[in-house]
Write a protein that holds these residues in place. Sequence first.
Motif, PDB file in Angstrom:
ATOM      1  N   ASN A   1      67.498 -30.263   0.921  1.00  0.00           N
ATOM      2  CA  ASN A   1      66.122 -31.233   0.606  1.00  0.00           C
ATOM      3  C   ASN A   1      64.882 -30.648   1.343  1.00  0.00           C
ATOM      4  N   ALA A   2      65.096 -29.998   2.393  1.00  0.00           N
ATOM      5  CA  ALA A   2      63.922 -29.420   3.139  1.00  0.00           C
ATOM      6  C   ALA A   2      63.011 -28.447   2.472  1.00  0.00           C
ATOM      7  N   VAL A   3      64.229 -27.629   1.831  1.00  0.00           N
ATOM      8  CA  VAL A   3      63.483 -26.721   0.939  1.00  0.00           C
ATOM      9  C   VAL A   3      62.822 -27.369  -0.225  1.00  0.00           C
ATOM     10  N   ILE A   4      63.329 -28.123  -0.968  1.00  0.00           N
ATOM     11  CA  ILE A   4      62.740 -28.719  -1.943  1.00  0.00           C
ATOM     12  C   ILE A   4      61.425 -29.577  -1.535  1.00  0.00           C
ATOM     13  N   LYS A   5      61.648 -30.072  -0.346  1.00  0.00           N
ATOM     14  CA  LYS A   5      60.367 -30.676  -0.084  1.00  0.00           C
ATOM     15  C   LYS A   5      58.947 -29.797   0.510  1.00  0.00           C
ATOM     16  N   ALA A   6      59.578 -28.834   1.235  1.00  0.00           N
ATOM     17  CA  ALA A   6      58.401 -28.113   2.248  1.00  0.00           C
ATOM     18  C   ALA A   6      58.522 -26.555   1.831  1.00  0.00           C
ATOM     19  N   GLY A   7      59.408 -26.097   1.144  1.00  0.00           N
ATOM     20  CA  GLY A   7      59.667 -24.674   0.948  1.00  0.00           C
ATOM     21  C   GLY A   7      58.412 -24.060   0.365  1.00  0.00           C
ATOM     22  N   GLY A   8      57.887 -24.723  -0.964  1.00  0.00           N
ATOM     23  CA  GLY A   8      56.853 -24.157  -1.464  1.00  0.00           C
ATOM     24  C   GLY A   8      55.527 -24.007  -0.536  1.00  0.00           C
ATOM     25  N   ALA A   9      55.230 -24.985   0.242  1.00  0.00           N
ATOM     26  CA  ALA A   9      54.190 -24.670   1.122  1.00  0.00           C
ATOM     27  C   ALA A   9      54.239 -23.857   2.172  1.00  0.00           C
ATOM     28  N   PHE A  10      55.611 -23.642   2.705  1.00  0.00           N
ATOM     29  CA  PHE A  10      56.032 -22.597   3.524  1.00  0.00           C
ATOM     30  C   PHE A  10      55.927 -21.184   2.981  1.00  0.00           C
ATOM     31  N   SER A  11      56.341 -21.169   1.864  1.00  0.00           N
ATOM     32  CA  SER A  11      56.258 -19.816   1.126  1.00  0.00           C
ATOM     33  C   SER A  11      54.594 -19.643   1.067  1.00  0.00           C
ATOM     34  N   SER A  12      54.079 -20.503   0.412  1.00  0.00           N
ATOM     35  CA  SER A  12      52.511 -20.044   0.085  1.00  0.00           C
ATOM     36  C   SER A  12      51.713 -19.657   1.291  1.00  0.00           C
ATOM     37  N   ALA A  13      52.126 -20.177   2.611  1.00  0.00           N
ATOM     38  CA  ALA A  13      51.645 -19.645   3.699  1.00  0.00           C
ATOM     39  C   ALA A  13      52.054 -18.301   4.128  1.00  0.00           C
ATOM     40  N   GLY A  14      53.085 -17.857   3.438  1.00  0.00           N
ATOM     41  CA  GLY A  14      53.549 -16.362   3.979  1.00  0.00           C
ATOM     42  C   GLY A  14      54.973 -16.240   4.295  1.00  0.00           C
ATOM     43  N   GLY A  15      55.679 -17.400   4.494  1.00  0.00           N
ATOM     44  CA  GLY A  15      56.900 -17.584   5.226  1.00  0.00           C
ATOM     45  C   GLY A  15      57.909 -17.132   4.245  1.00  0.00           C
ATOM     46  N   ASN A  16      59.270 -16.759   4.696  1.00  0.00           N
ATOM     47  CA  ASN A  16      60.252 -16.231   3.639  1.00  0.00           C
ATOM     48  C   ASN A  16      61.339 -17.571   3.940  1.00  0.00           C
TER      49      ASN A  16
ATOM     50  N   THR B   1      58.703 -32.538   6.493  1.00  0.00           N
ATOM     51  CA  THR B   1      57.438 -33.140   6.259  1.00  0.00           C
ATOM     52  C   THR B   1      56.431 -32.620   7.376  1.00  0.00           C
ATOM     53  N   GLY B   2      56.917 -32.223   8.696  1.00  0.00           N
ATOM     54  CA  GLY B   2      56.097 -31.486   9.788  1.00  0.00           C
ATOM     55  C   GLY B   2      55.532 -30.171   9.162  1.00  0.00           C
ATOM     56  N   ILE B   3      56.751 -29.420   8.832  1.00  0.00           N
ATOM     57  CA  ILE B   3      56.291 -27.813   8.329  1.00  0.00           C
ATOM     58  C   ILE B   3      55.574 -28.010   6.970  1.00  0.00           C
ATOM     59  N   LYS B   4      55.788 -28.917   6.178  1.00  0.00           N
ATOM     60  CA  LYS B   4      54.874 -28.987   4.868  1.00  0.00           C
ATOM     61  C   LYS B   4      53.424 -29.255   5.228  1.00  0.00           C
ATOM     62  N   THR B   5      53.342 -30.029   6.407  1.00  0.00           N
ATOM     63  CA  THR B   5      51.950 -30.446   6.619  1.00  0.00           C
ATOM     64  C   THR B   5      51.086 -29.368   7.540  1.00  0.00           C
ATOM     65  N   ILE B   6      51.915 -28.537   8.366  1.00  0.00           N
ATOM     66  CA  ILE B   6      51.389 -27.694   9.092  1.00  0.00           C
ATOM     67  C   ILE B   6      51.046 -26.246   8.065  1.00  0.00           C
ATOM     68  N   SER B   7      52.083 -25.941   7.229  1.00  0.00           N
ATOM     69  CA  SER B   7      51.899 -25.028   6.309  1.00  0.00           C
ATOM     70  C   SER B   7      50.463 -25.066   5.370  1.00  0.00           C
ATOM     71  N   ALA B   8      50.264 -26.356   4.850  1.00  0.00           N
ATOM     72  CA  ALA B   8      49.119 -26.503   4.481  1.00  0.00           C
ATOM     73  C   ALA B   8      47.957 -26.638   5.056  1.00  0.00           C
ATOM     74  N   ARG B   9      47.939 -27.063   6.255  1.00  0.00           N
ATOM     75  CA  ARG B   9      46.569 -26.917   7.132  1.00  0.00           C
ATOM     76  C   ARG B   9      46.475 -25.686   7.491  1.00  0.00           C
ATOM     77  N   ILE B  10      47.210 -24.570   7.763  1.00  0.00           N
ATOM     78  CA  ILE B  10      47.163 -23.243   8.192  1.00  0.00           C
ATOM     79  C   ILE B  10      46.466 -22.478   7.062  1.00  0.00           C
ATOM     80  N   GLN B  11      46.540 -23.203   5.821  1.00  0.00           N
ATOM     81  CA  GLN B  11      45.981 -22.281   4.626  1.00  0.00           C
ATOM     82  C   GLN B  11      44.605 -22.702   4.350  1.00  0.00           C
ATOM     83  N   ARG B  12      44.030 -23.862   4.964  1.00  0.00           N
ATOM     84  CA  ARG B  12      42.694 -24.130   4.846  1.00  0.00           C
ATOM     85  C   ARG B  12      41.743 -23.182   5.328  1.00  0.00           C
ATOM     86  N   PRO B  13      40.713 -22.951   4.760  1.00  0.00           N
ATOM     87  CA  PRO B  13      39.681 -21.808   5.107  1.00  0.00           C
ATOM     88  C   PRO B  13      39.080 -22.246   6.507  1.00  0.00           C
ATOM     89  N   VAL B  14      38.952 -23.588   6.728  1.00  0.00           N
ATOM     90  CA  VAL B  14      38.075 -23.946   7.990  1.00  0.00           C
ATOM     91  C   VAL B  14      39.141 -23.643   9.006  1.00  0.00           C
TER      92      VAL B  14
END
Length: 189
Positions: free
Chosen positions: A126-141, A165-178
């Motif tokens: 369930n966590a992979v389904i929810k946050a895996g894409g964001a984590f992967s986009s941030a460079g994680g495996n 939810t926390g991993i998804k939020t952090i992964s998305a924020r790390i990718q922000r240019p600012v």
Amino acid sequence: FDREMIRVKQVTGETDVQLSSLSKTVTDLSTRLGTSSLALLKSATTLRQAGLSATDTKDALKILAETQLTPNFEDLEKTTEGLIAIRSQFKNINGNTRGAKELSKDFDAINKSSAQFAFESGDIINAVIKAGGAFSSAGGNLQEFVATMGAIRSTTRETADTIATGIKTISARIQRPVTQQRLKIKYGI
């Protein structure tokens, strides 16, 4: 069984002759591993709808049937959705879609991690389904994702959903240019 085979036929557009190999694989796995043939066919339908080829579907069914022998995986439907999520969100070292060997190792790792960190495998899926894409986009495996889940779980005892939810939020924020600019200025990262 016949009704579900008709569904697979409708989804794939394949003939009875072309589907005989799938039918044989399902019957073999059901007999050898004790997994419901109907549940396997439903998984095959889902896998084909997700775009897997006939060969990839047969390989995936073997992995899915084997997960049902472990105490940490829940139902086959949920595990099938997890396999699709892992396959689509986490690429292999070469940047390609994960193959059967890699997926088999992934599910072994999930099984071991769930036992080690008091997770159900379904929680990790369930966590992979929810946050895996964001984590992967941030460079994680996937291995890093599961390890991160385990580390947070062992120190906080938060639920898998909260951690995801926390991993998804952090992964998305790390990718922000600012954010990247601030990290570079403040920490030289």
